[in-house]
Design a protein around this motif. Structure first.
Motif, PDB file in Angstrom:
ATOM      1  N   UNK A  80      46.288  41.782  35.616  1.00  0.00           N
ATOM      2  CA  UNK A  80      45.969  40.959  36.783  1.00  0.00           C
ATOM      3  C   UNK A  80      45.020  41.732  37.696  1.00  0.00           C
ATOM      4  N   UNK A  81      44.070  40.994  38.287  1.00  0.00           N
ATOM      5  CA  UNK A  81      43.140  41.580  39.248  1.00  0.00           C
ATOM      6  C   UNK A  81      43.436  41.148  40.674  1.00  0.00           C
ATOM      7  N   UNK A  82      44.376  40.252  40.844  1.00  0.00           N
ATOM      8  CA  UNK A  82      44.737  39.773  42.170  1.00  0.00           C
ATOM      9  C   UNK A  82      46.258  39.673  42.269  1.00  0.00           C
ATOM     10  N   UNK A  83      46.763  39.821  43.477  1.00  0.00           N
ATOM     11  CA  UNK A  83      48.207  39.775  43.686  1.00  0.00           C
ATOM     12  C   UNK A  83      48.761  38.362  43.548  1.00  0.00           C
ATOM     13  N   UNK A  84      48.053  37.365  44.094  1.00  0.00           N
ATOM     14  CA  UNK A  84      48.597  36.006  44.146  1.00  0.00           C
ATOM     15  C   UNK A  84      48.942  35.441  42.762  1.00  0.00           C
ATOM     16  N   UNK A  85      48.047  35.505  41.765  1.00  0.00           N
ATOM     17  CA  UNK A  85      48.424  34.965  40.460  1.00  0.00           C
ATOM     18  C   UNK A  85      49.578  35.724  39.803  1.00  0.00           C
ATOM     19  N   UNK A  86      49.672  37.013  40.069  1.00  0.00           N
ATOM     20  CA  UNK A  86      50.796  37.768  39.526  1.00  0.00           C
ATOM     21  C   UNK A  86      52.108  37.319  40.160  1.00  0.00           C
ATOM     22  N   UNK A  87      52.111  37.149  41.467  1.00  0.00           N
ATOM     23  CA  UNK A  87      53.318  36.657  42.134  1.00  0.00           C
ATOM     24  C   UNK A  87      53.703  35.270  41.625  1.00  0.00           C
ATOM     25  N   UNK A 104      45.294  45.771  38.893  1.00  0.00           N
ATOM     26  CA  UNK A 104      44.183  46.700  39.079  1.00  0.00           C
ATOM     27  C   UNK A 104      43.230  46.192  40.163  1.00  0.00           C
ATOM     28  N   UNK A 105      42.237  47.026  40.477  1.00  0.00           N
ATOM     29  CA  UNK A 105      41.308  46.662  41.548  1.00  0.00           C
ATOM     30  C   UNK A 105      41.911  46.837  42.922  1.00  0.00           C
ATOM     31  N   UNK A 106      42.962  47.668  43.028  1.00  0.00           N
ATOM     32  CA  UNK A 106      43.686  47.838  44.286  1.00  0.00           C
ATOM     33  C   UNK A 106      43.523  49.243  44.872  1.00  0.00           C
ATOM     34  N   UNK A 107      42.607  50.047  44.327  1.00  0.00           N
ATOM     35  CA  UNK A 107      42.501  51.449  44.716  1.00  0.00           C
ATOM     36  C   UNK A 107      41.721  51.680  45.991  1.00  0.00           C
ATOM     37  N   UNK A 108      41.337  52.936  46.256  1.00  0.00           N
ATOM     38  CA  UNK A 108      40.606  53.252  47.490  1.00  0.00           C
ATOM     39  C   UNK A 108      39.326  52.431  47.659  1.00  0.00           C
ATOM     40  N   UNK A 109      38.555  52.273  46.579  1.00  0.00           N
ATOM     41  CA  UNK A 109      37.355  51.435  46.652  1.00  0.00           C
ATOM     42  C   UNK A 109      37.680  49.969  46.385  1.00  0.00           C
ATOM     43  N   UNK A 110      38.575  49.723  45.469  1.00  0.00           N
ATOM     44  CA  UNK A 110      38.841  48.352  45.041  1.00  0.00           C
ATOM     45  C   UNK A 110      39.566  47.517  46.060  1.00  0.00           C
ATOM     46  N   UNK A 111      40.438  48.125  46.859  1.00  0.00           N
ATOM     47  CA  UNK A 111      41.230  47.350  47.820  1.00  0.00           C
ATOM     48  C   UNK A 111      40.426  46.570  48.849  1.00  0.00           C
ATOM     49  N   UNK A 112      39.546  47.210  49.621  1.00  0.00           N
ATOM     50  CA  UNK A 112      39.425  48.657  49.682  1.00  0.00           C
ATOM     51  C   UNK A 112      40.606  49.282  50.410  1.00  0.00           C
ATOM     52  N   UNK A 113      40.653  50.610  50.360  1.00  0.00           N
ATOM     53  CA  UNK A 113      41.676  51.375  51.065  1.00  0.00           C
ATOM     54  C   UNK A 113      43.070  51.065  50.556  1.00  0.00           C
ATOM     55  N   UNK A 114      43.170  50.756  49.268  1.00  0.00           N
ATOM     56  CA  UNK A 114      44.442  50.546  48.593  1.00  0.00           C
ATOM     57  C   UNK A 114      45.237  49.390  49.189  1.00  0.00           C
ATOM     58  N   UNK A 115      44.524  48.413  49.765  1.00  0.00           N
ATOM     59  CA  UNK A 115      45.187  47.179  50.153  1.00  0.00           C
ATOM     60  C   UNK A 115      45.399  46.325  48.915  1.00  0.00           C
ATOM     61  N   UNK A 116      46.213  45.298  49.005  1.00  0.00           N
ATOM     62  CA  UNK A 116      46.378  44.413  47.869  1.00  0.00           C
ATOM     63  C   UNK A 116      47.786  43.998  47.565  1.00  0.00           C
ATOM     64  N   UNK A 117      48.750  44.639  48.162  1.00  0.00           N
ATOM     65  CA  UNK A 117      50.107  44.134  48.026  1.00  0.00           C
ATOM     66  C   UNK A 117      50.866  44.589  46.803  1.00  0.00           C
ATOM     67  N   UNK A 118      50.585  45.783  46.276  1.00  0.00           N
ATOM     68  CA  UNK A 118      51.345  46.277  45.127  1.00  0.00           C
ATOM     69  C   UNK A 118      52.827  46.400  45.462  1.00  0.00           C
ATOM     70  N   UNK A 119      53.139  46.796  46.689  1.00  0.00           N
ATOM     71  CA  UNK A 119      54.544  46.915  47.093  1.00  0.00           C
ATOM     72  C   UNK A 119      55.237  45.562  47.053  1.00  0.00           C
TER      73      UNK A 119
END
Length: 558
Positions: free
Chosen positions: A405-412, A429-444
């Motif tokens: 998954x590249x986005x949080x919403x479809x995974x949820x 993926x795509x949730x890292x320092x550049x991808x988030x950016x700043x590791x945003x994205x809702x992995x938690x």
């Protein structure tokens, strides 16, 4: 006594400005101390710091210094994490550091006391201390009170996990509306050994606060006593020329790693310490240190979310100071501290504390490292897994089919629809320092959803994003580096690939023919393709995990 920096800049115009603020000619010759305050009415994490600042300033004046209170941004995960899927949270750490530089360094002040509170201010303050290399102390702002429903304790972890779980069919501990007024009952950081209290303990292990400061109840007499002591001590440190780079040595970083492992703290401490080392010009590999210290340091306390002990119990048992005493035989006690003495002298004066809550090394809560660093074909540089207290029911070797998954919403949505299957390796993926950016994205958020759906023991979770310090559920590999959008191999994984997680062997691999895998294009998509404003600057300037996701690669003052 060294010449004061501030005297070199005492031009007539500067003196005129300060006379208008009420300073006397005698004050012009005294040490000028910044009191760095992130007070904010937005979040309880910082709401009490104005009172702490007053105590520190009074103590500085009494010790013969002149305090100047300056303000920085105040990032709080649950408040300023509302926009851009939380991307501003980690990025704000570096704003704190830069903000201090452009006020304290630009004014050529002689020292500073930083009022440190929620997750990103402790590392922001440590990074600034290392960069400016002027005498610095951190004052621990303390943790918030939490409440009761009936005879059961309720805190923010219960509220957050309960609110996420309810969406995915898991009944919360108590009704959400009943928990809201009880979870947070006053100012300070989250109760429990999440990132803030982990970093507070790390600050003490580094020797950058008055001994016995962490953790501490916010607005308690103990907290104010330590604040007064810091105000008095910082003036002495200026006269002694005791600067951060004498304290923030490789030995100190080893001690901080040992502390984090012993309390089973937040994995976020690793990147914050690495960023601090970069700023201090200390050439250390925190991932290597983590692996080395992990062979020596078991889990010695079971503070929530690791176990049943409340943070109040850990403080009352002796806190970080008692933990350092337990670790004396495996840490570097010759490391300098802000007291002007080595850690050995500090430990010698530390009470034993409660050995039932903070165990001796030979009677740990759990054997083996609480945090492990993995490498492999999916993590050529590093990846982090938090094991906490070892659970024989939780697998440490897992082989399964990738679900990418590249986005949080479809995974949820897939979790909610119950379409994930036993044996899946869920990759976000795509949730890292550049991808988030700043590791945003809702992995938690994903991790809590997996747990709420009853899948924590049946699936594994792999992400290049970061996790909240409150997260300790299932087999989760986070902060995979290089990240997917920075040519990391996570971007080449496809649905159905077999992924092997082998914690004992320290491996994270994809079981695909190497030539075939290398020939695949990287299909990872960043969370935000076109960030604007500060987040755009952050994406373009952020360094990889090996540099602590810092916005500078080299120290400001080599």
């Amino acid at each position: 006594m060294p010449e004061l920096r501030s005297l070199a800049a005492n031009s007539p115009t500067r003196r005129s400005h300060w006379r208008a603020l009420g300073l006397s000619e005698a004050d012009m010759l005294k040490p000028k101390i910044a009191v760095v305050n992130s007070s904010s009415e937005l979040a309880v994490c910082f709401a009490h710091l104005d009172g702490v600042a007053k105590v520190v300033k009074d103590a500085i004046r009494a010790a013969g210094g002149v305090p100047f209170e300056v303000r920085t941004t105040a990032p709080s995960d649950f408040i300023t994490g509302a926009a851009k899927m939380g991307s501003y949270i980690l990025a704000a750490r570096d704003v704190v550091t830069h903000d201090i530089e452009v006020q304290v360094e630009a004014a050529m002040l002689d020292g500073m006391v930083c009022l440190t509170s929620c997750d990103k201010t402790p590392p922001g303050h440590l990074m600034a201390a290392a960069r400016l290399d002027i005498p610095t102390l951190l004052v621990i702002g303390g943790y918030q009170a939490s409440g009761m429903i009936g005879d059961e304790h309720v805190d923010l972890e219960d509220l957050w996990s309960g609110s996420v779980g309810e969406r995915f069919g898991k009944t919360p501990k108590f009704p959400i509306e009943d928990m809201i007024p009880q979870a947070v009952r006053g100012p300070g950081v989250c109760a429990g050994m999440a990132t803030a209290n982990t970093m507070h303990c790390v600050v003490e292990a580094l020797g950058m606060c008055i001994p016995g400061s962490a953790p501490v109840r916010a607005n308690s007499e103990k907290m104010f006593d330590k604040a007064r002591a810091a105000g008095a001590r910082i003036v002495e440190m200026v006269h002694e020329d005791l600067r951060p780079r004498r304290i923030l040595t490789e030995a100190a970083f080893r001690n901080a790693a040992a502390m984090t492992l012993a309390v089973s703290g937040s994995i976020n401490a690793i990147k914050h310490l690495q960023a601090t080392a970069v700023e201090a010009g200390v050439d250390v590999d925190l991932f290597a240190i983590w692996e080395e210290m992990g062979r020596k340091v078991p889990v010695l306390t079971a503070v929530r979310p690791n176990g049943p002990v409340r943070i109040e119990g850990f403080e009352d048992a002796g806190g970080a100071a008692a933990m350092l005493k337990r670790l004396a035989t495996v840490i570097e006690t010759d490391a300098m501290t802000c007291t002007g003495q080595p850690l050995a002298a500090v430990i010698a004066d530390t009470p034993e504390g409660d050995t039932a809550i903070i165990r001796p090394l030979d009677a740990p809560i759990s054997d083996g490292p609480s945090i492990v660093i993995l490498k492999g074909s999916l993590a050529p540089a590093s990846a982090v897994v938090k094991l906490g207290i070892r659970d024989p029911k939780r697998p440490e070797r897992f082989e399964g089919r990738a679900r990418v998954f590249d986005q949080t919403a479809p995974l949820l949505a897939e979790i909610e629809a119950r379409t994930l299957e036993k044996g899946d390796v869920v990759i976000l993926r795509g949730q890292g320092p550049k991808g988030g950016p700043a590791m945003g994205g809702g992995a938690s958020l994903v991790l809590f959803a997996i747990d709420a759906a009853g899948l924590a023991r049946d699936v594994a979770f792999v992400t290049d994003g970061q996790l909240s310090g409150l997260c300790l559920k299932g087999l989760t590999i986070a902060e995979v580096s290089p990240e997917a959008v920075d040519d990391g191999p996570l971007g080449q994984v496809r649905d159905g690939d077999i992924v092997l997680i082998d914690v004992p062997a320290r491996r994270l691999d994809v079981l695909v023919d190497a030539a075939e895998f290398a020939a695949r294009p990287n299909e990872a998509q960043p969370l935000s393709a076109h960030p604007t404003g500060y987040l755009d600057l952050y994406r373009r300037g952020v360094q990889p995990m090996a540099k602590g996701t810092a916005l500078v690669q080299e120290p400001a003052h080599p």
